[in-house]
Motif scaffolding. Structure first.
Motif, PDB file in Angstrom:
ATOM      1  N   PRO A  56       0.837  -1.218   0.000  1.00  0.00           N
ATOM      2  CA  PRO A  56       0.000   0.000   0.000  1.00  0.00           C
ATOM      3  C   PRO A  56       0.870   1.267   0.000  1.00  0.00           C
ATOM      4  N   LYS A  57       1.221   1.711  -1.173  1.00  0.00           N
ATOM      5  CA  LYS A  57       2.227   2.754  -1.368  1.00  0.00           C
ATOM      6  C   LYS A  57       1.853   4.136  -0.831  1.00  0.00           C
ATOM      7  N   TYR A  58       0.579   4.415  -0.709  1.00  0.00           N
ATOM      8  CA  TYR A  58       0.172   5.765  -0.303  1.00  0.00           C
ATOM      9  C   TYR A  58      -0.341   5.831   1.130  1.00  0.00           C
ATOM     10  N   SER A  59      -0.248   4.727   1.834  1.00  0.00           N
ATOM     11  CA  SER A  59      -0.827   4.661   3.168  1.00  0.00           C
ATOM     12  C   SER A  59       0.079   5.287   4.231  1.00  0.00           C
ATOM     13  N   GLU A  60      -0.571   5.961   5.160  1.00  0.00           N
ATOM     14  CA  GLU A  60       0.070   6.467   6.374  1.00  0.00           C
ATOM     15  C   GLU A  60      -0.578   5.822   7.595  1.00  0.00           C
ATOM     16  N   ASP A  61      -1.387   4.791   7.354  1.00  0.00           N
ATOM     17  CA  ASP A  61      -2.199   4.172   8.397  1.00  0.00           C
ATOM     18  C   ASP A  61      -1.537   2.892   8.918  1.00  0.00           C
ATOM     19  N   TYR A  62      -1.225   2.897  10.194  1.00  0.00           N
ATOM     20  CA  TYR A  62      -0.559   1.762  10.840  1.00  0.00           C
ATOM     21  C   TYR A  62      -1.341   0.473  10.657  1.00  0.00           C
ATOM     22  N   HIS A  63      -2.641   0.505  10.897  1.00  0.00           N
ATOM     23  CA  HIS A  63      -3.454  -0.710  10.843  1.00  0.00           C
ATOM     24  C   HIS A  63      -3.566  -1.266   9.430  1.00  0.00           C
ATOM     25  N   GLU A  64      -3.691  -0.413   8.454  1.00  0.00           N
ATOM     26  CA  GLU A  64      -3.751  -0.875   7.065  1.00  0.00           C
ATOM     27  C   GLU A  64      -2.448  -1.588   6.688  1.00  0.00           C
ATOM     28  N   ILE A  65      -1.327  -1.002   7.063  1.00  0.00           N
ATOM     29  CA  ILE A  65      -0.037  -1.593   6.701  1.00  0.00           C
ATOM     30  C   ILE A  65       0.225  -2.877   7.490  1.00  0.00           C
ATOM     31  N   THR A  66      -0.081  -2.897   8.777  1.00  0.00           N
ATOM     32  CA  THR A  66       0.142  -4.130   9.548  1.00  0.00           C
ATOM     33  C   THR A  66      -0.754  -5.259   9.047  1.00  0.00           C
ATOM     34  N   ASP A  67      -1.998  -4.954   8.715  1.00  0.00           N
ATOM     35  CA  ASP A  67      -2.874  -5.989   8.157  1.00  0.00           C
ATOM     36  C   ASP A  67      -2.278  -6.553   6.876  1.00  0.00           C
ATOM     37  N   TYR A  68      -1.795  -5.680   6.028  1.00  0.00           N
ATOM     38  CA  TYR A  68      -1.187  -6.136   4.775  1.00  0.00           C
ATOM     39  C   TYR A  68       0.026  -7.027   5.058  1.00  0.00           C
ATOM     40  N   LEU A  69       0.907  -6.572   5.935  1.00  0.00           N
ATOM     41  CA  LEU A  69       2.120  -7.338   6.222  1.00  0.00           C
ATOM     42  C   LEU A  69       1.809  -8.680   6.880  1.00  0.00           C
ATOM     43  N   GLU A  70       0.850  -8.704   7.774  1.00  0.00           N
ATOM     44  CA  GLU A  70       0.520  -9.947   8.477  1.00  0.00           C
ATOM     45  C   GLU A  70      -0.204 -10.956   7.586  1.00  0.00           C
ATOM     46  N   LEU A  71      -0.988 -10.477   6.647  1.00  0.00           N
ATOM     47  CA  LEU A  71      -1.826 -11.368   5.854  1.00  0.00           C
ATOM     48  C   LEU A  71      -1.322 -11.655   4.445  1.00  0.00           C
ATOM     49  N   SER A  72      -0.412 -10.828   3.935  1.00  0.00           N
ATOM     50  CA  SER A  72      -0.107 -10.930   2.511  1.00  0.00           C
ATOM     51  C   SER A  72       1.352 -11.159   2.152  1.00  0.00           C
ATOM     52  N   VAL A  73       2.255 -11.089   3.099  1.00  0.00           N
ATOM     53  CA  VAL A  73       3.669 -11.215   2.725  1.00  0.00           C
ATOM     54  C   VAL A  73       4.373 -12.270   3.576  1.00  0.00           C
ATOM     55  N   ASP A  74       5.496 -12.737   3.046  1.00  0.00           N
ATOM     56  CA  ASP A  74       6.304 -13.691   3.796  1.00  0.00           C
ATOM     57  C   ASP A  74       7.741 -13.197   3.990  1.00  0.00           C
ATOM     58  N   TYR A  75       8.008 -11.951   3.618  1.00  0.00           N
ATOM     59  CA  TYR A  75       9.366 -11.427   3.738  1.00  0.00           C
ATOM     60  C   TYR A  75       9.653 -10.742   5.072  1.00  0.00           C
ATOM     61  N   LEU A  76       8.678 -10.674   5.944  1.00  0.00           N
ATOM     62  CA  LEU A  76       8.881 -10.065   7.255  1.00  0.00           C
ATOM     63  C   LEU A  76       8.701 -11.138   8.319  1.00  0.00           C
ATOM     64  N   ASN A  77       9.800 -11.493   8.973  1.00  0.00           N
ATOM     65  CA  ASN A  77       9.764 -12.574   9.960  1.00  0.00           C
ATOM     66  C   ASN A  77       9.130 -12.155  11.276  1.00  0.00           C
ATOM     67  N   SER A  78       9.213 -10.872  11.606  1.00  0.00           N
ATOM     68  CA  SER A  78       8.715 -10.411  12.897  1.00  0.00           C
ATOM     69  C   SER A  78       8.105  -9.032  12.764  1.00  0.00           C
ATOM     70  N   MET A  79       6.928  -8.870  13.339  1.00  0.00           N
ATOM     71  CA  MET A  79       6.289  -7.562  13.325  1.00  0.00           C
ATOM     72  C   MET A  79       7.010  -6.587  14.255  1.00  0.00           C
ATOM     73  N   ASP A  80       7.864  -7.111  15.133  1.00  0.00           N
ATOM     74  CA  ASP A  80       8.672  -6.229  15.991  1.00  0.00           C
ATOM     75  C   ASP A  80       9.550  -5.315  15.148  1.00  0.00           C
ATOM     76  N   LEU A  81      10.092  -5.847  14.063  1.00  0.00           N
ATOM     77  CA  LEU A  81      10.915  -5.030  13.172  1.00  0.00           C
ATOM     78  C   LEU A  81      10.073  -3.925  12.548  1.00  0.00           C
ATOM     79  N   PHE A  82       8.885  -4.274  12.084  1.00  0.00           N
ATOM     80  CA  PHE A  82       8.004  -3.249  11.522  1.00  0.00           C
ATOM     81  C   PHE A  82       7.694  -2.178  12.548  1.00  0.00           C
ATOM     82  N   ASP A  83       7.378  -2.577  13.775  1.00  0.00           N
ATOM     83  CA  ASP A  83       7.062  -1.606  14.827  1.00  0.00           C
ATOM     84  C   ASP A  83       8.237  -0.660  15.082  1.00  0.00           C
TER      85      ASP A  83
END
Length: 73
Positions: free
Chosen positions: A35-62
């Motif tokens: 989601p290239k234009y998003s500034e929304d934490y929840h939109e991006i975390t939902d995307y990362l948690e449900l759609s990708v496999d390149y992020l091993n830990s959400m701690d890094l995202f946080d």
């Protein structure tokens, strides 16, 4: 000027793929569905948690999100 999380994370890219932030930034840059234009934490975390496999830990995202907020005031 406010920028999206995507615009911010692209500034963190580098050639050191042993650095987790640089590796994450490189993976996001290659992800055409991110989601290239998003500034929304929840939109991006939902995307990362449900759609990708390149992020091993959400701690890094946080961690990167906190840096994004500090640099996007």
């Amino acid at each position: 000027m406010r920028r999206s999380f995507y615009q911010y994370i692209l500034t963190q890219r580098g050639h050191n793929f042993y650095d987790p932030v640089e590796a994450f930034a490189g993976a996001v840059a290659k992800d055409i569905m991110f989601p290239k234009y998003s500034e929304d934490y929840h939109e991006i975390t939902d995307y990362l948690e449900l759609s990708v496999d390149y992020l091993n830990s959400m701690d890094l995202f946080d961690q990167v999100w906190e840096s994004y907020l500090e640099n996007n005031k």
